[in-house]
Design a protein around this motif. Structure first.
Motif, mmCIF file in Angstrom:
data_model
loop_
_atom_site.group_PDB
_atom_site.id
_atom_site.type_symbol
_atom_site.label_atom_id
_atom_site.label_comp_id
_atom_site.label_asym_id
_atom_site.label_seq_id
_atom_site.Cartn_x
_atom_site.Cartn_y
_atom_site.Cartn_z
ATOM 1 N N ASP A 238 -19.687 -7.369 47.599
ATOM 2 C CA ASP A 238 -19.066 -6.040 47.596
ATOM 3 C C ASP A 238 -17.850 -6.001 48.518
ATOM 4 O O ASP A 238 -16.818 -5.382 48.185
ATOM 5 C CB ASP A 238 -20.081 -4.989 48.028
ATOM 6 N N THR A 239 -17.958 -6.636 49.669
ATOM 7 C CA THR A 239 -16.842 -6.643 50.619
ATOM 8 C C THR A 239 -15.657 -7.416 50.059
ATOM 9 O O THR A 239 -14.501 -6.977 50.168
ATOM 10 C CB THR A 239 -17.289 -7.257 51.956
ATOM 11 N N PRO A 245 -8.825 -9.419 45.727
ATOM 12 C CA PRO A 245 -8.051 -10.656 45.940
ATOM 13 C C PRO A 245 -7.543 -11.229 44.623
ATOM 14 O O PRO A 245 -8.060 -10.936 43.541
ATOM 15 C CB PRO A 245 -9.088 -11.589 46.576
ATOM 16 N N ASP A 246 -6.552 -12.097 44.741
ATOM 17 C CA ASP A 246 -6.062 -12.839 43.578
ATOM 18 C C ASP A 246 -6.926 -14.065 43.305
ATOM 19 O O ASP A 246 -7.024 -14.531 42.169
ATOM 20 C CB ASP A 246 -4.613 -13.281 43.802
ATOM 21 N N LEU A 247 -7.555 -14.583 44.357
ATOM 22 C CA LEU A 247 -8.367 -15.793 44.239
ATOM 23 C C LEU A 247 -9.427 -15.756 45.330
ATOM 24 O O LEU A 247 -9.177 -15.244 46.429
ATOM 25 C CB LEU A 247 -7.472 -17.032 44.381
ATOM 26 N N ILE A 248 -10.597 -16.299 45.048
ATOM 27 C CA ILE A 248 -11.696 -16.337 46.025
ATOM 28 C C ILE A 248 -12.039 -17.791 46.316
ATOM 29 O O ILE A 248 -12.191 -18.602 45.397
ATOM 30 C CB ILE A 248 -12.933 -15.594 45.496
ATOM 31 N N ALA A 249 -12.156 -18.130 47.600
ATOM 32 C CA ALA A 249 -12.490 -19.493 48.028
ATOM 33 C C ALA A 249 -13.765 -19.457 48.863
ATOM 34 O O ALA A 249 -13.789 -18.851 49.939
ATOM 35 C CB ALA A 249 -11.345 -20.090 48.842
ATOM 36 N N GLY A 271 -21.033 -11.673 40.429
ATOM 37 C CA GLY A 271 -20.239 -10.450 40.393
ATOM 38 C C GLY A 271 -18.909 -10.546 41.095
ATOM 39 O O GLY A 271 -18.180 -9.540 41.181
ATOM 40 N N LEU A 272 -18.530 -11.704 41.603
ATOM 41 C CA LEU A 272 -17.230 -11.865 42.254
ATOM 42 C C LEU A 272 -16.104 -11.685 41.234
ATOM 43 O O LEU A 272 -16.171 -12.204 40.114
ATOM 44 C CB LEU A 272 -17.118 -13.246 42.904
ATOM 45 N N LYS A 273 -15.056 -10.973 41.653
ATOM 46 C CA LYS A 273 -13.952 -10.670 40.743
ATOM 47 C C LYS A 273 -12.615 -11.009 41.399
ATOM 48 O O LYS A 273 -12.308 -10.515 42.480
ATOM 49 C CB LYS A 273 -13.965 -9.192 40.365
ATOM 50 N N ALA A 274 -11.852 -11.870 40.725
ATOM 51 C CA ALA A 274 -10.502 -12.219 41.199
ATOM 52 C C ALA A 274 -9.680 -12.650 39.992
ATOM 53 O O ALA A 274 -10.199 -13.294 39.070
ATOM 54 C CB ALA A 274 -10.562 -13.326 42.241
ATOM 55 N N ARG A 275 -8.415 -12.324 40.014
ATOM 56 C CA ARG A 275 -7.535 -12.565 38.870
ATOM 57 C C ARG A 275 -7.457 -14.041 38.501
ATOM 58 O O ARG A 275 -7.404 -14.394 37.318
ATOM 59 C CB ARG A 275 -6.132 -12.027 39.211
ATOM 60 N N LEU A 301 -22.997 -19.536 37.824
ATOM 61 C CA LEU A 301 -22.726 -18.182 38.325
ATOM 62 C C LEU A 301 -21.262 -17.784 38.163
ATOM 63 O O LEU A 301 -20.886 -16.671 38.526
ATOM 64 C CB LEU A 301 -23.127 -18.084 39.796
ATOM 65 N N GLY A 302 -20.444 -18.690 37.652
ATOM 66 C CA GLY A 302 -19.048 -18.351 37.381
ATOM 67 C C GLY A 302 -18.057 -18.867 38.394
ATOM 68 O O GLY A 302 -16.849 -18.600 38.260
#
Length: 435
Positions: A238-239, A245-249, A271-275, A301-302
């Motif tokens: 959620d945080t 963000p544009d990308l998650i690492a 549920g992580l979302k990034a472009r 999990l994506g």
């Protein structure tokens, strides 16, 4: 090698035993009455608590059922944190103890000096009531004073006040226990509350103007395990999503346990979302927990695992290497495979769990390395020890033409406590010097 391990184990056991004997002496023996209930309970605690801590540490590696790991983890790991701060507080108390005792001695000496030397008024013989002629027993003449019975035995002794030494021991011990419990309590609240977002701007010389402001959410050291579970993961997801963000690492140490036990706890990561997607590299703890199984699970999990490989992102190259702990399984970091054939005119960002690989990053012309592993020390003064083993403990530093950013991490290993090193999720914003 076996002899070294045995000697190290004996040294560790001796150190733990000495620490608990010191605690028992200062907090139990010096503050309680011999044979009393408080002393018996304190002695039992001095034996049981370290056993719980040992059980918590070894349960995960010994194949103990997960429910048993959860039962042992809370009291065992929390006691380790309390032990640390009790020892630190009592060591400070060793300095205060003689000063407090001397202060009390001076106070008592001053009080005694104010008491008159002769506090009892004496009555001259023959002048008191009942001593004149014709008075007294057998004369039949009364002096008007009531007849009082003679005391029949010794007067009860007054209750003695605690000795000065006992009083000082109780004050110092009570203050130390209060300080340690308050510190650990606040540090536990900080972990269970969840990480806060930290924002850092990193200028990259090669970043094109079109990628100016590109945002990477960096999260490390989540440490799902017997204590931190699904609710912890959901808070982190959620945080991260709230930062858009544009990308998650995700840079390693996601778990402390098997997919079988912790798979459900990791499910919110879906549920992580990034472009431009979410990416994952292994940390050393993945190799204690079945790294291959976890790489497959995070893919389901994506998240995209980067196992010594590179992908092109608009404006820069994103590479990831396995953790150095994978070398024991023939799956360590391979910088040549991840970075050798790239276009060095493009900016590059490297995901690597441990900061110690920064020399390799510099050699391969990486512009920015994103790491975790250190926890920022997690428990002060652990940051001093972490600084001995890592080039950077937390934050952004430059090594030649390469910048290194180290996150303090979003979870905690062992005690679910952080002191002086709050957990974080970092939003790294890349800046182009052409903008």
């Amino acid at each position: 090698m076996v002899v070294v391990i045995v000697l190290a184990a004996l040294a560790a056991v001796s150190l733990v035993a000495a620490a608990h004997w010191y605690l028992w002496r200062r907090l139990v023996r010096d503050t309680t009455s011999p044979g009393g209930l408080a002393r018996r309970l304190g002695t039992v605690a001095a034996v049981v608590l370290p056993l719980l801590s040992v059980g918590a540490v070894v349960s995960g590696r010994s194949g103990m059922p997960f429910w048993a790991q959860q039962v042992l983890a809370w009291p065992g790991f929390l006691w380790l944190a309390v032990l640390l701060y009790l020892l630190l507080a009592l060591l400070v108390g060793e300095v205060i103890r003689p000063l407090l005792r001397r202060l009390l001695e001076r106070r008592d000496a001053s009080a005694e000096a104010e008491v008159p030397a002769e506090a009892v008024v004496r009555t001259p013989v023959g002048t008191g009531p009942g001593t004149g002629p014709g008075t007294g027993p057998g004369t039949g003449i009364s002096d008007g004073s009531p007849d009082l019975p003679e005391p029949s035995g010794p007067a009860p002794a007054p209750t003695p006040a605690p000795s000065r030494r006992l009083f000082v021991s109780r004050v110092v011990g009570g203050a130390a226990a209060t300080a340690a419990l308050a510190t650990v309590g606040y540090g536990t609240y900080g972990v269970l509350r969840g990480p806060r977002v930290k924002r850092v701007t990193v200028p990259l010389a090669k970043l094109p103007r079109a990628a100016h402001g590109f945002r990477i959410a960096v999260v490390s050291d989540i440490h799902l395990g017997p204590i931190l579970g699904r609710a912890h993961t959901q808070r982190i997801v959620d945080t991260i999503n709230s930062t858009q963000p544009d990308l998650i690492a995700v840079v390693g140490d996601l778990v402390d346990g098997s997919v079988e036990n912790l798979g459900p706890a990791a499910e919110p990561l879906a549920g992580l979302k990034a472009r431009h997607g979410s990416f994952f590299v292994t940390g050393n703890h993945e190799y204690f927990s079945g790294a291959d199984a976890w790489v497959d699970h995070v893919r389901e999990l994506g998240l995209r695992p980067l196992e010594n490989e590179r992908v092109e992102i608009p404006g820069f190259d994103l590479a990831g290497v396995n953790d150095v702990a994978g070398e024991s399984e023939g799956a360590g970091p391979d910088f040549a495979k991840a970075l050798d054939d790239r276009d060095r005119a493009r900016a590059s960002v490297l995901l690597a769990h441990q900061p110690v690989v920064i020399d390799d990053a510099v050699r391969y012309g990486v512009d920015l390395q994103l790491s975790g592993h250190t926890h920022g020390g997690q428990l002060w003064p652990g940051n001093l020890l972490a600084g001995l083993a890592n080039p950077t403990v937390a934050g952004l530093e430059r090594y030649g033409d390469t910048q290194l950013y180290v996150s303090r991490g979003a979870g905690a290993w062992g005690p679910p406590v952080r002191v002086g090193a709050p957990s974080d999720i970092t939003l790294v914003e890349l800046a182009s010097r052409q903008a």
